[in-house]
Design a protein around this motif. Structure first.
Motif, PDB file in Angstrom:
ATOM      1  N   GLY A  31      21.145  34.610  32.850  1.00 54.00           N
ATOM      2  CA  GLY A  31      21.240  34.525  31.395  1.00 54.00           C
ATOM      3  C   GLY A  31      19.945  34.083  30.753  1.00 54.00           C
ATOM      4  O   GLY A  31      18.865  34.172  31.352  1.00 54.00           O
ATOM      5  N   SER A  32      20.070  33.588  29.504  1.00 58.60           N
ATOM      6  CA  SER A  32      18.877  33.235  28.716  1.00 58.60           C
ATOM      7  C   SER A  32      19.039  31.834  28.131  1.00 58.60           C
ATOM      8  O   SER A  32      20.147  31.317  28.030  1.00 58.60           O
ATOM      9  CB  SER A  32      18.718  34.216  27.555  1.00 58.60           C
ATOM     10  OG  SER A  32      18.741  35.525  28.036  1.00 58.60           O
ATOM     11  N   GLY A  33      17.898  31.266  27.722  1.00 59.20           N
ATOM     12  CA  GLY A  33      17.932  29.973  27.036  1.00 59.20           C
ATOM     13  C   GLY A  33      17.314  28.856  27.852  1.00 59.20           C
ATOM     14  O   GLY A  33      16.831  29.067  28.973  1.00 59.20           O
ATOM     15  N   GLY A  89      23.789  30.151  30.045  1.00 58.61           N
ATOM     16  CA  GLY A  89      24.058  29.003  29.179  1.00 58.61           C
ATOM     17  C   GLY A  89      25.038  29.382  28.087  1.00 58.61           C
ATOM     18  O   GLY A  89      25.551  30.509  28.054  1.00 58.61           O
ATOM     19  N   ALA A  90      25.305  28.447  27.168  1.00 52.33           N
ATOM     20  CA  ALA A  90      26.184  28.735  26.028  1.00 52.33           C
ATOM     21  C   ALA A  90      25.858  27.748  24.910  1.00 52.33           C
ATOM     22  O   ALA A  90      25.290  26.686  25.151  1.00 52.33           O
ATOM     23  CB  ALA A  90      27.649  28.598  26.428  1.00 52.33           C
ATOM     24  N   ASP A  91      26.223  28.122  23.692  1.00 51.50           N
ATOM     25  CA  ASP A  91      26.035  27.214  22.562  1.00 51.50           C
ATOM     26  C   ASP A  91      27.233  26.292  22.402  1.00 51.50           C
ATOM     27  O   ASP A  91      27.111  25.170  21.920  1.00 51.50           O
ATOM     28  CB  ASP A  91      25.794  28.029  21.288  1.00 51.50           C
ATOM     29  CG  ASP A  91      24.546  28.886  21.428  1.00 51.50           C
ATOM     30  OD1 ASP A  91      23.482  28.311  21.712  1.00 51.50           O
ATOM     31  OD2 ASP A  91      24.635  30.122  21.316  1.00 51.50           O
ATOM     32  N   GLY A 102      24.387  33.263  21.754  1.00 47.94           N
ATOM     33  CA  GLY A 102      23.537  34.031  20.849  1.00 47.94           C
ATOM     34  C   GLY A 102      22.652  33.168  19.971  1.00 47.94           C
ATOM     35  O   GLY A 102      21.970  33.673  19.082  1.00 47.94           O
ATOM     36  N   GLY A 103      22.647  31.850  20.256  1.00 47.58           N
ATOM     37  CA  GLY A 103      21.747  30.962  19.523  1.00 47.58           C
ATOM     38  C   GLY A 103      20.294  31.383  19.693  1.00 47.58           C
ATOM     39  O   GLY A 103      19.452  31.108  18.843  1.00 47.58           O
ATOM     40  N   GLY A 104      20.021  32.076  20.787  1.00 45.31           N
ATOM     41  CA  GLY A 104      18.673  32.606  21.035  1.00 45.31           C
ATOM     42  C   GLY A 104      18.620  34.118  20.818  1.00 45.31           C
ATOM     43  O   GLY A 104      17.674  34.781  21.254  1.00 45.31           O
ATOM     44  N   ARG A 127      26.745  18.357  24.966  1.00 46.04           N
ATOM     45  CA  ARG A 127      26.863  18.622  23.519  1.00 46.04           C
ATOM     46  C   ARG A 127      27.592  19.934  23.233  1.00 46.04           C
ATOM     47  O   ARG A 127      27.986  20.191  22.107  1.00 46.04           O
ATOM     48  CB  ARG A 127      25.457  18.707  22.890  1.00 46.04           C
ATOM     49  CG  ARG A 127      24.646  17.428  23.022  1.00 46.04           C
ATOM     50  CD  ARG A 127      23.209  17.701  22.623  1.00 46.04           C
ATOM     51  NE  ARG A 127      22.670  18.824  23.404  1.00 46.04           N
ATOM     52  CZ  ARG A 127      21.591  19.517  23.059  1.00 46.04           C
ATOM     53  NH1 ARG A 127      20.944  19.234  21.951  1.00 46.04           N
ATOM     54  NH2 ARG A 127      21.160  20.513  23.831  1.00 46.04           N
ATOM     55  N   LYS A 128      27.758  20.754  24.246  1.00 48.47           N
ATOM     56  CA  LYS A 128      28.376  22.074  24.048  1.00 48.47           C
ATOM     57  C   LYS A 128      29.877  22.082  24.375  1.00 48.47           C
ATOM     58  O   LYS A 128      30.532  23.112  24.249  1.00 48.47           O
ATOM     59  CB  LYS A 128      27.681  23.099  24.952  1.00 48.47           C
ATOM     60  CG  LYS A 128      26.400  23.680  24.445  1.00 48.47           C
ATOM     61  CD  LYS A 128      25.200  22.833  24.580  1.00 48.47           C
ATOM     62  CE  LYS A 128      23.926  23.517  24.173  1.00 48.47           C
ATOM     63  NZ  LYS A 128      23.459  24.490  25.146  1.00 48.47           N
ATOM     64  N   ASP A 129      30.368  20.946  24.826  1.00 48.56           N
ATOM     65  CA  ASP A 129      31.743  20.850  25.322  1.00 48.56           C
ATOM     66  C   ASP A 129      32.704  20.559  24.163  1.00 48.56           C
ATOM     67  O   ASP A 129      32.628  19.499  23.544  1.00 48.56           O
ATOM     68  CB  ASP A 129      31.771  19.711  26.365  1.00 48.56           C
ATOM     69  CG  ASP A 129      33.112  19.586  27.033  1.00 48.56           C
ATOM     70  OD1 ASP A 129      34.039  20.325  26.665  1.00 48.56           O
ATOM     71  OD2 ASP A 129      33.232  18.726  27.923  1.00 48.56           O
TER      72      ASP A 129
HETATM   73  O1  LIG Z   1      21.037  33.787  22.886  1.00 48.66           O
HETATM   74  C1  LIG Z   1      20.964  32.829  23.636  1.00 48.66           C
HETATM   75  C2  LIG Z   1      21.935  32.495  24.649  1.00 48.66           C
HETATM   76  O2  LIG Z   1      23.249  32.850  24.379  1.00 48.66           O
HETATM   77  C3  LIG Z   1      21.813  31.098  25.246  1.00 48.66           C
HETATM   78  O3  LIG Z   1      22.419  31.161  26.502  1.00 48.66           O
HETATM   79  C4  LIG Z   1      22.481  30.016  24.418  1.00 48.66           C
HETATM   80  O4  LIG Z   1      21.927  30.025  23.108  1.00 48.66           O
HETATM   81  C5  LIG Z   1      22.305  28.625  25.041  1.00 48.66           C
HETATM   82  O5  LIG Z   1      20.961  28.307  25.096  1.00 48.66           O
HETATM   83  P1  LIG Z   1      20.443  26.868  25.543  1.00 48.66           P
HETATM   84  O6  LIG Z   1      20.719  26.722  26.994  1.00 48.66           O
HETATM   85  O7  LIG Z   1      18.973  26.880  25.216  1.00 48.66           O
HETATM   86  O8  LIG Z   1      21.171  25.862  24.691  1.00 48.66           O
END
Ligand SMILES: O=C[C@H](O)[C@H](O)[C@H](O)COP(=O)(O)O
Length: 236
Positions: A31-33, A89-91, A102-104, A127-129
């Motif tokens: 994934g990304s982030g 990851g996740a927001d 999709g925060g990124g 913080r995401k829970d």
């Molecule tokens: O578009 C970005 C993705 O969905 C990321 O996985 C999500 O925003 C979480 O990113 P981070 O680990 O930086 O909080």
């Protein structure tokens, strides 16, 4: 970013890699982030011979760069549509493992790579829970839209109840954020989202929407790094 948060992200990411990336796996979705940075760091600590036999499928310009910088072999879903496991990851993640992502601005490729995987694993910090989506993440549901349709989609999102929906603007560029796929992002807050599946369906039916940053019934397990250094695990 406080070192406690960074440590929480790292703990969750390391444990998820250790428990879900197996020596028999040949294709891994990445994934990304900022949390995924730790996923890649842990992958790079594996036996180099094992990594040499494995293809990694990135979900953004950012994660492709992380993999290439680490000397790993990258592939895409067109070549590798059967992925053993995808870690992302996740927001925000709710009690049923539905997630906002999709925060990124990377959620379109992330969703395709997650759906192509036998198993989808989320890594995040405390913080995401949440119990219900919208409790922690107040910026709204990220909605990727075809550029020419953005005003029409924005109007529909407002009619669906997101009166504060707005086009995401770039920070070091004049104008909107442009995704890796050449599209725009609208962030649409809906308050507490008690029925994320309905919210996802309603948004996705708007013509001009490419993908919605609601990942419903997709994750099998989520790892949350906590402030005290422990890791909480949530399963279906
Ligand atoms: O578009 C970005 C993705 O969905 C990321 O996985 C999500 O925003 C979480 O990113 P981070 O680990 O930086 O909080």
């Amino acid at each position: 970013m406080s070192s406690l948060i960074e440590q929480a992200k790292q703990k969750a990411a390391y444990q998820a890699v250790d428990e879900h990336v197996l020596p028999t796996h040949r294709v891994i979705g990445v994934g990304s982030g900022s949390t995924v940075v730790h996923v890649v760091a842990r992958l790079l600590q594996r036996d180099p011979e094992l990594n040499a036999k494995t293809v990694f499928v990135p979900t953004s310009f950012q994660s492709r760069g992380l993999l290439l910088d680490g000397g790993l072999t990258v592939g895409d879903v067109e070549q590798y549509s059967d992925i053993d496991v995808t870690i992302d990851g996740a927001d925000e993640v709710d009690a049923q493992l539905n997630a906002i992502k999709g925060g990124g601005a990377a959620h379109l490729q992330e969703k395709v790579v997650a759906e192509a995987a036998k198993k989808f694993v989320i890594v995040a910090d405390y913080r995401k829970d949440s119990k219900v989506l919208g409790e922690q993440w107040s910026k709204g549901v990220p909605v990727e839209v075809v550029p020419f349709a953005w005003r029409a989609v924005l109007k529909k999102l407002q009619e669906q109840g997101s009166k504060d929906a707005k086009l995401r603007m770039a920070v070091a560029k004049a104008g909107p954020v442009v995704t890796d796929n050449g599209n725009f992002i609208i962030d649409a807050p809906f308050g507490l989202i008690h029925d994320p599946v309905k919210c996802l369906r309603d948004i996705k039916l708007i013509t001009g929407v490419v993908e919605v940053g609601l990942f419903c019934n997709m994750a099998e397990i989520a790892y949350f790094g906590n402030e005290d250094g422990s890791v909480s695990i949530r399963t279906k």
